[in-house]
Design a protein around this motif. Structure first.
Motif, PDB file in Angstrom:
ATOM      1  N   HIS A 118      -1.847  18.820   8.374  1.00 27.38           N
ATOM      2  CA  HIS A 118      -0.974  18.000   7.549  1.00 27.38           C
ATOM      3  C   HIS A 118       0.239  17.516   8.339  1.00 27.38           C
ATOM      4  CE1 HIS A 118       2.260  17.382   4.485  1.00 27.38           C
ATOM      5  NE2 HIS A 118       1.305  16.643   3.969  1.00 27.38           N
ATOM      6  N   VAL A 122       1.330  13.578   9.107  1.00 25.31           N
ATOM      7  CA  VAL A 122       2.637  12.969   8.846  1.00 25.31           C
ATOM      8  C   VAL A 122       3.176  12.317  10.115  1.00 25.31           C
ATOM      9  CG1 VAL A 122       5.006  13.423   8.150  1.00 25.31           C
ATOM     10  CG2 VAL A 122       3.128  14.609   6.999  1.00 25.31           C
ATOM     11  N   PRO A 165       9.391  14.634  -0.119  1.00 22.05           N
ATOM     12  CA  PRO A 165       8.411  13.701   0.455  1.00 22.05           C
ATOM     13  C   PRO A 165       8.010  14.169   1.853  1.00 22.05           C
ATOM     14  CG  PRO A 165      10.466  12.595  -0.155  1.00 22.05           C
ATOM     15  CD  PRO A 165      10.724  14.055  -0.159  1.00 22.05           C
ATOM     16  N   ASP A 166       6.853  13.720   2.313  1.00 24.42           N
ATOM     17  CA  ASP A 166       6.462  14.020   3.691  1.00 24.42           C
ATOM     18  C   ASP A 166       7.271  13.193   4.678  1.00 24.42           C
ATOM     19  OD1 ASP A 166       4.563  15.900   2.985  1.00 24.42           O
ATOM     20  OD2 ASP A 166       2.971  14.415   2.792  1.00 24.42           O
ATOM     21  N   GLU A 183       3.376  10.138   1.358  1.00 22.56           N
ATOM     22  CA  GLU A 183       2.692  11.412   1.172  1.00 22.56           C
ATOM     23  C   GLU A 183       1.406  11.364   1.987  1.00 22.56           C
ATOM     24  OE1 GLU A 183       3.501  14.157  -0.630  1.00 22.56           O
ATOM     25  OE2 GLU A 183       5.460  13.324  -1.164  1.00 22.56           O
ATOM     26  N   ASP A 185      -1.919  12.620   2.549  1.00 20.12           N
ATOM     27  CA  ASP A 185      -2.899  13.355   1.753  1.00 20.12           C
ATOM     28  C   ASP A 185      -4.159  13.572   2.571  1.00 20.12           C
ATOM     29  OD1 ASP A 185      -3.881  13.983  -1.292  1.00 20.12           O
ATOM     30  OD2 ASP A 185      -5.468  13.045  -0.103  1.00 20.12           O
ATOM     31  N   VAL A 194      -1.406  16.305  -7.479  1.00 20.80           N
ATOM     32  CA  VAL A 194      -0.877  15.009  -7.063  1.00 20.80           C
ATOM     33  C   VAL A 194      -0.123  14.354  -8.218  1.00 20.80           C
ATOM     34  CG1 VAL A 194      -1.509  12.707  -6.254  1.00 20.80           C
ATOM     35  CG2 VAL A 194      -2.684  14.713  -5.339  1.00 20.80           C
ATOM     36  N   LYS A 197       3.218  15.921  -8.678  1.00 17.45           N
ATOM     37  CA  LYS A 197       4.183  15.465  -7.682  1.00 17.45           C
ATOM     38  C   LYS A 197       4.661  14.049  -8.010  1.00 17.45           C
ATOM     39  CE  LYS A 197       5.685  15.879  -3.106  1.00 17.45           C
ATOM     40  NZ  LYS A 197       5.597  16.639  -1.854  1.00 17.45           N
ATOM     41  N   TYR A 201       8.566  12.455  -8.537  1.00 19.45           N
ATOM     42  CA  TYR A 201       9.101  11.172  -8.074  1.00 19.45           C
ATOM     43  C   TYR A 201       9.697  10.384  -9.240  1.00 19.45           C
ATOM     44  CZ  TYR A 201       7.355  11.277  -3.259  1.00 19.45           C
ATOM     45  OH  TYR A 201       7.163  11.563  -1.928  1.00 19.45           O
ATOM     46  N   TRP A 222       0.720   7.095  -1.226  1.00 15.52           N
ATOM     47  CA  TRP A 222      -0.193   8.168  -0.832  1.00 15.52           C
ATOM     48  C   TRP A 222      -1.136   7.621   0.209  1.00 15.52           C
ATOM     49  CZ3 TRP A 222       2.133   9.396  -5.431  1.00 15.52           C
ATOM     50  CH2 TRP A 222       2.421  10.757  -5.627  1.00 15.52           C
TER      51      TRP A 222
END
Length: 280
Positions: A118, A122, A165-166, A183, A185, A194, A197, A201, A222
DNA sequence: CTTGTTGGGTACAAGCAAAC
DNA sequence: GTTTGCTTGTACCCAACAAG
């Protein structure tokens, strides 16, 4: 590390070396290819030459314990021999901590494969933004990684909440600025997670805090591995009547660059024109 | 001048996946 | 199962440079 240690170390490091270490600090984990794309993209006769150069530099930094490679190979994304994933070494962490005047030690332990995958996903998004900038498609105004992109806010019932957030980014093309929450994913989370989340937001958007500072609320994107996952997330979002669909977009990693290039990160009322058809 | 360090370029092997 | 294509990492070459 004493200051003299730090300065004696700095003498032997180029600005590019420092930049590599700073990148590892921002993104926590980077593959060799990531570092090549970030810091060895120009000034090399070929891709192979750049690849050789980046490995030499990284192994040199490794001998000084400035960077360290993960024992576990994170693979499967690409063909070819499994790549090395890098993180800051103990000495590199101390050096940057001294340079930034921080006291708190950040631990760099071997992360789990899922976390590493992950984190690399990112980083890939952020590097993609910088490459679009190199191609003069957009201008990267700002990129905030975790944890500096996290936002705390007070929810509707007075509860203290964190939005994590990522990635947060501001890009510009022409006269327009686009603001984004990303994000990354990897199809590892169940759709209800999801949706939950997405509602965080929405609660953050409802505070108006971000709009007050920047005049608009970012597009929430996403980025998913394939169209099947995109369909699953879109279905889950549209199935929930409490979801405001205009806040969210789902794109595959393949379509990510196209989305960034065409914009859409502006708030709905700031969208200047209909998307233009461009051919390449 | 000699030596060591750094980094660039190229050839090649290793490894993986899709195509056959 | 084998082939083909692609990517990564290593080995070896070279040049530039600094320190002694």
């Amino acid at each position: 590390m004493s200051p003299t240690d730090a300065t004696s170390l700095l003498i032997h490091l180029s600005t590019r070396d420092i930049a590599i270490l700073e990148s590892l600090r921002s993104y926590r984990l980077l593959t060799t290819a990531h570092i090549r794309r970030l810091h060895f993209a120009q000034g090399h006769a070929s891709l192979a030459a750049a690849s050789g150069a980046v490995m030499r530099v990284l192994t040199r930094l490794e001998t000084r314990n400035l960077v360290a490679r993960l024992a576990r190979r994170i693979g499967g994304v690409r063909a070819g021999s499994s790549g090395v994933t890098w993180q800051l070494g103990a000495t590199g962490e101390r050096l940057l901590r001294t340079m930034h005047g921080e006291k708190q030690r950040r631990r760099y332990v071997e992360p789990s494969p899922a976390f590493a995958a992950h984190t690399l996903a990112v980083a890939d998004l952020a590097i993609g933004l910088y490459e679009l900038q190199d191609q003069a498609v957009i201008e990267v105004v700002r990129v905030d990684t975790e944890p500096s992109c996290w936002q705390s806010f007070v929810g509707p019932h007075g509860t203290f909440e964190w939005l994590k957030p990522d990635l947060y980014a501001v890009t510009a093309s022409g006269d327009y600025e686009d603001h984004w929450f990303f994000e990354a994913d990897l199809a590892t989370e169940h759709p209800p997670v999801v949706v939950r989340k997405a509602k965080v937001y929405q609660r953050y958007a409802a505070t108006g805090a971000h709009q007050g500072r920047h005049g608009l609320f970012p597009a929430v994107i996403w980025v998913v591995p394939d169209t099947a996952r995109a369909a699953a997330i879109e279905a889950a979002l549209s199935a929930d009547t409490a979801i405001q669909p205009e806040l969210f977009r789902v794109v595959t990693t393949e379509d990510f660059r196209q989305l960034i290039a065409t914009g859409g990160g502006t708030s709905p009322d700031a969208e200047p024109t209909a998307p233009q058809q461009t051919t390449h």
